[in-house]
Design a protein around this motif. Structure first.
Motif, short mmCIF file in Angstrom:
data_model
loop_
_atom_site.label_atom_id
_atom_site.label_comp_id
_atom_site.label_asym_id
_atom_site.label_seq_id
_atom_site.Cartn_x
_atom_site.Cartn_y
_atom_site.Cartn_z
N VAL A 1 23.81 -43.34 -8.82
CA VAL A 1 23.63 -42.96 -7.42
C VAL A 1 24.97 -43.09 -6.72
N LEU A 2 25.48 -41.99 -6.20
CA LEU A 2 26.77 -41.97 -5.50
C LEU A 2 26.54 -41.74 -4.02
N PRO A 3 27.13 -42.56 -3.15
CA PRO A 3 26.96 -42.34 -1.70
C PRO A 3 27.86 -41.21 -1.21
N LEU B 1 22.62 -37.84 -6.94
CA LEU B 1 21.99 -38.41 -8.13
C LEU B 1 22.59 -37.73 -9.35
N HIS C 1 20.23 -35.82 -2.81
CA HIS C 1 19.03 -36.38 -2.21
C HIS C 1 18.68 -35.58 -0.95
N LEU D 1 32.86 -38.50 -1.69
CA LEU D 1 31.98 -39.39 -2.43
C LEU D 1 32.54 -40.79 -2.55
N GLY E 1 20.53 -46.99 -1.35
CA GLY E 1 20.74 -46.12 -2.51
C GLY E 1 20.29 -46.75 -3.81
N ARG F 1 22.53 -37.90 1.87
CA ARG F 1 23.36 -39.10 1.91
C ARG F 1 23.75 -39.62 0.54
N PHE F 2 23.13 -39.11 -0.53
CA PHE F 2 23.42 -39.61 -1.87
C PHE F 2 23.41 -38.46 -2.88
#
Length: 335
Positions: free
Chosen positions: A144-146, A133, A126, A153, A221, A130-131
């Motif tokens: 969606v992974l932070p 995809l 992103h 991750l 997210g 911060r994320f």
């Protein structure tokens, strides 16, 4: 089989001349069992644009089938989609995070998490950094992974699974000689990326012949369907990859089976896609073998570039790997 995006680094890292660049290239490995890949993970290579030469430097990270890689916006971290059908005992692939040593190009493993679905074929970062995809081709889903402090991750904070009717395996006007592999047996998400503003996320489903659009909540997210939530394209055409125009008002989608570039306008408020044009990527009467891979947009160009994998360059990685998938070259200054 070679299979990933590549990251290029300009400058004198690893003692390279100023005219050289360094890049990371992912490969298909022998995992999962039965895979025909012969790579060992992510390789560091040297690119000499003046001589049009590629040279393997070293294996930078040993990781299973990193078939797509992407950089964080600050170029400090690299993320790889491990195209597996099973991870940690579940029907899922995985995503691996690495820290980049800007002087040597070395990759330091941070962690690996589940991708949320089988065979993740693409991932993107992103714009906020911060994320991550993730497009799970086998699972027909978007995850969606932070990104945690330090670049590692976290577990998925959202998972959207596509659903729709079965479409024909081939487009009615598919050109002769096409040997595309994407099928229409189920949902198969081939790419996912945020728009330049980061407010919307688009995914191409080659199995359902749809382009999905979601609103993106930067605080959580979470993905929420746009209005309309998707646009359908020609049945059997298999939309594979897409690229946004730098102005953010247009999107170009490349269909794998039909061999066309689809041009869409964008609703700036609702995020919806508006069909504008469809153009073949093949000259009239073309009948040789072909397959579409990816659309890219080069700064300064007025039209997108569509890459066809058969126009290939073999790169010796010491493992018999070949047939590069699309290359995404984005530089950083070492040191």
């Amino acid at each position: 089989m070679l299979g990933a995006a590549a990251l290029a680094a300009t400058g004198s890292a690893l003692g390279a001349p100023r005219s050289s660049m360094f890049a990371y290239v992912g490969t298909y490995t022998d995992q999962p069992p039965g895979t025909r890949g012969h790579g060992e993970g992510i390789y560091l290579i040297r690119l000499d644009p003046a001589q049009a030469r590629l040279e393997t430097v070293k294996l930078a990270a040993r990781t299973p089938s990193p078939s797509w890689i992407a950089l964080s916006p600050d170029r400090r971290f690299l993320y790889a989609a491990n195209e597996l059908d099973e991870y940690a005992g579940a029907k899922s692939g995985s995503v691996s995070a690495f820290a980049i040593d800007r002087l040597s190009g070395a990759l330091r493993p941070l962690n690996t998490v589940a991708s949320g679905g089988g065979a993740p074929a693409h991932l993107s970062v992103h714009p906020s950094g911060r994320f991550i995809l993730v497009a799970n081709y086998g699972g027909g889903s978007v995850a969606v992974l932070p990104v945690e402090p330090g670049g590692s991750l976290g577990a998925a904070v959202d998972l959207q699974t596509d659903a729709g009717p079965r479409n024909p395996d081939r487009a009615a006007d598919e050109p002769p000689g096409n040997f595309a592999e994407s099928d229409h047996s189920a949902a198969h998400v081939h790419m996912v990326a945020a728009d330049p503003t980061g407010r919307f996320v688009v995914a191409s489903d080659a199995g359902l012949d749809r382009l999905y659009v979601w609103r993106f909540d930067l605080s959580t997210g979470k993905l929420a369907p746009a209005d309309p939530p998707f646009v359908a394209v020609e049945p059997g055409s298999a939309p594979r990859h897409f690229v946004f125009h730098p102005n953010g008002r247009l999107l170009y989608s490349l269909t794998e089976h039909e061999g066309r570039v689809l041009v869409f306008g964008r609703d700036a408020q609702g995020g919806g896609l508006i069909p504008l044009q469809s153009v073949s990527v093949l000259p009239p009467g073309f009948g040789r073998q072909h397959r579409r891979g990816r659309a890219a947009y080069q700064p300064g160009w007025t039209v997108p570039l569509c890459r066809q994998p058969p126009a290939r360059h073999d790169l010796d990685l010491g493992a018999g790997a070949r047939w590069p998938r699309p290359v995404d070259r984005r530089g950083f200054d070492p040191g």
